[in-house]
Design an enzyme around this catalytic site. Structure first.
Site, PDB file in Angstrom:
ATOM      1  N   LYS A  53     -17.632-124.470  47.930  1.00  0.00           N
ATOM      2  CA  LYS A  53     -18.504-125.114  48.837  1.00  0.00           C
ATOM      3  C   LYS A  53     -19.870-124.599  49.241  1.00  0.00           C
ATOM      4  O   LYS A  53     -20.518-125.143  49.669  1.00  0.00           O
ATOM      5  CB  LYS A  53     -17.493-123.985  49.938  1.00  0.00           C
ATOM      6  CG  LYS A  53     -16.111-124.267  50.270  1.00  0.00           C
ATOM      7  CD  LYS A  53     -15.002-123.702  50.990  1.00  0.00           C
ATOM      8  CE  LYS A  53     -13.966-123.923  50.740  1.00  0.00           C
ATOM      9  NZ  LYS A  53     -12.734-123.006  51.779  1.00  0.00           N
ATOM     10  N   GLN A  97     -12.378-116.890  52.972  1.00  0.00           N
ATOM     11  CA  GLN A  97     -11.848-118.167  52.257  1.00  0.00           C
ATOM     12  C   GLN A  97     -10.262-117.075  52.112  1.00  0.00           C
ATOM     13  O   GLN A  97      -9.425-115.985  52.051  1.00  0.00           O
ATOM     14  CB  GLN A  97     -12.109-117.460  51.204  1.00  0.00           C
ATOM     15  CG  GLN A  97     -11.265-118.729  50.332  1.00  0.00           C
ATOM     16  CD  GLN A  97     -11.292-120.434  49.893  1.00  0.00           C
ATOM     17  OE1 GLN A  97     -12.518-120.605  50.336  1.00  0.00           O
ATOM     18  NE2 GLN A  97     -10.637-120.918  49.308  1.00  0.00           N
ATOM     19  N   ASP A 120     -13.263-123.619  60.535  1.00  0.00           N
ATOM     20  CA  ASP A 120     -12.259-124.233  59.229  1.00  0.00           C
ATOM     21  C   ASP A 120     -11.212-124.683  61.192  1.00  0.00           C
ATOM     22  O   ASP A 120     -10.705-125.367  59.658  1.00  0.00           O
ATOM     23  CB  ASP A 120     -11.972-122.702  58.659  1.00  0.00           C
ATOM     24  CG  ASP A 120     -11.735-122.976  57.450  1.00  0.00           C
ATOM     25  OD1 ASP A 120     -12.190-123.560  56.705  1.00  0.00           O
ATOM     26  OD2 ASP A 120     -12.212-121.529  56.638  1.00  0.00           O
TER      27      ASP A 120
HETATM   28  N1  GUN Z   1      -7.378-121.890  51.627  1.00  0.00           N
HETATM   29  C1  GUN Z   1      -6.684-122.835  51.159  1.00  0.00           C
HETATM   30  N2  GUN Z   1      -7.628-124.011  51.753  1.00  0.00           N
HETATM   31  C2  GUN Z   1      -8.501-123.185  52.548  1.00  0.00           C
HETATM   32  C3  GUN Z   1      -9.586-123.301  53.929  1.00  0.00           C
HETATM   33  O1  GUN Z   1      -9.220-124.826  53.581  1.00  0.00           O
HETATM   34  N3  GUN Z   1     -10.359-123.275  54.314  1.00  0.00           N
HETATM   35  C4  GUN Z   1     -10.322-121.184  54.274  1.00  0.00           C
HETATM   36  N4  GUN Z   1     -10.596-120.475  54.857  1.00  0.00           N
HETATM   37  N5  GUN Z   1      -9.760-120.841  52.818  1.00  0.00           N
HETATM   38  C5  GUN Z   1      -8.400-122.250  52.124  1.00  0.00           C
END
Ligand code: GUN
Length: 288
Positions: A53, A97, A120
């Protein structure tokens, strides 16, 4: 192969090019989109996702900051950091995350993020806005799927969309976004009896279960659009989706591969939401 391949990498690049232009315009007005990424604990997959990311941010000229915490961090420390970032004008998006260490309540943490920085799309305010069909931040994987289908000019109105999986991150919001676009939506999950009876009815099948070899040729209607969100390893350790690609490509009309399908779109939508938040902050500033 009879199905057309939906090339997620190519489509993601198309949207990234558009974002680059928007970022250039924002920078001309002294706004640099900024994303804060919070990583708590030692989950290997989470570390990889966060690295990917942040790399994508840097490629587009989005500023990103990483806040790393030990597995043992007190929940209140995380709350304090998020509150500080909520008040930081250089930060337009806050991403925590998941999964978090077990002693931390993820709902409490997500609710601490300002809805205006919820890139998100996990905050209850964002989800409420999505359900009532208002513009908001949408969860990145479902949004990526919608943008892919838009790029491919696939009609959604009146189509039967069958979603496999009911996670808060993918299955549930994906169903809602399709409903908002006038599709007829069926949700299936681990307790669904006779799964194949449903999948065979799908004009568009979205599989977000996480089980290699779940869907075979006999589970698909001829010409269906198949979107594979699964991220699994096969017996040889290779990355694969939920769908038996080699079989299903002979029956489907269009299909996403794994890797190179939904994955690149998910990260692109995080960038999209961060840029959208920066644009909103500029509009708010101009109103003052
Ligand atoms: N863990 C797995 N997928 C995601 C996501 O799209 N965003 C976040 N913050 N954590 C995750």
């Amino acid at each position: 192969m009879s199905a057309d391949l939906i090339d997620g990498k190519l489509i993601a690049n198309h949207y990234r090019e558009q974002l680059k232009e928007t970022i250039t315009e924002l920078k001309r007005k002294d706004v640099v989109p900024g994303l804060a990424v919070i990583l708590a604990g030692d989950n290997h997959a989470s570390r990889t996702y966060v690295r990917m990311k942040r790399k994508a941010c840097s490629e587009l000229g989005i500023h990103s900051e990483l806040y790393q915490f030990d597995e043992s961090l007190p929940q209140q420390d995380l709350v304090n950091k998020i509150e500080e970032l909520n008040d930081n004008a250089h930060i337009h998006g806050i991403l925590v995350q998941l999964p978090l260490p077990h002693h931390i309540n993820p709902i409490k943490i997500i609710e601490t993020i300002s809805p205006s920085k919820d890139v998100d799309g996990f905050h209850p305010v964002s989800i409420g806005n999505m359900v009532t069909n208002q513009d908001t931040f949408y969860s990145c994987t479902p949004l990526g799927i919608m943008k892919m289908l838009e790029y491919e000019k696939i009609e959604l109105t009146g189509k039967h969309v069958v979603i496999l999986g009911r996670s808060n991150i993918v299955g549930k919001p994906a169903g809602q976004l399709f409903l908002n676009r006038d599709a007829t939506v069926t949700h299936c999950h681990s307790k669904t009896a006779n799964l194949s009876d449903f999948t065979k009815q799908a004009d568009i099948l979205v599989s977000a279960v996480g089980k290699a070899g779940l869907i075979h040729a006999e589970d698909i209607k001829e010409g269906a659009v198949v979107i594979d969100v699964g991220m699994n390893r096969d017996e040889e350790g290779r990355l694969c989706g939920d769908v038996d690609f080699n079989e299903v490509k002979e029956i489907a009309g269009k299909i996403t591969p794994v890797p190179g399908g939904v994955g690149p779109m998910t990260i692109t939508m995080l960038l999209y939401n961060t840029v959208k938040s920066a644009q909103r902050s500029l509009i708010d500033r101009q109103k003052q």
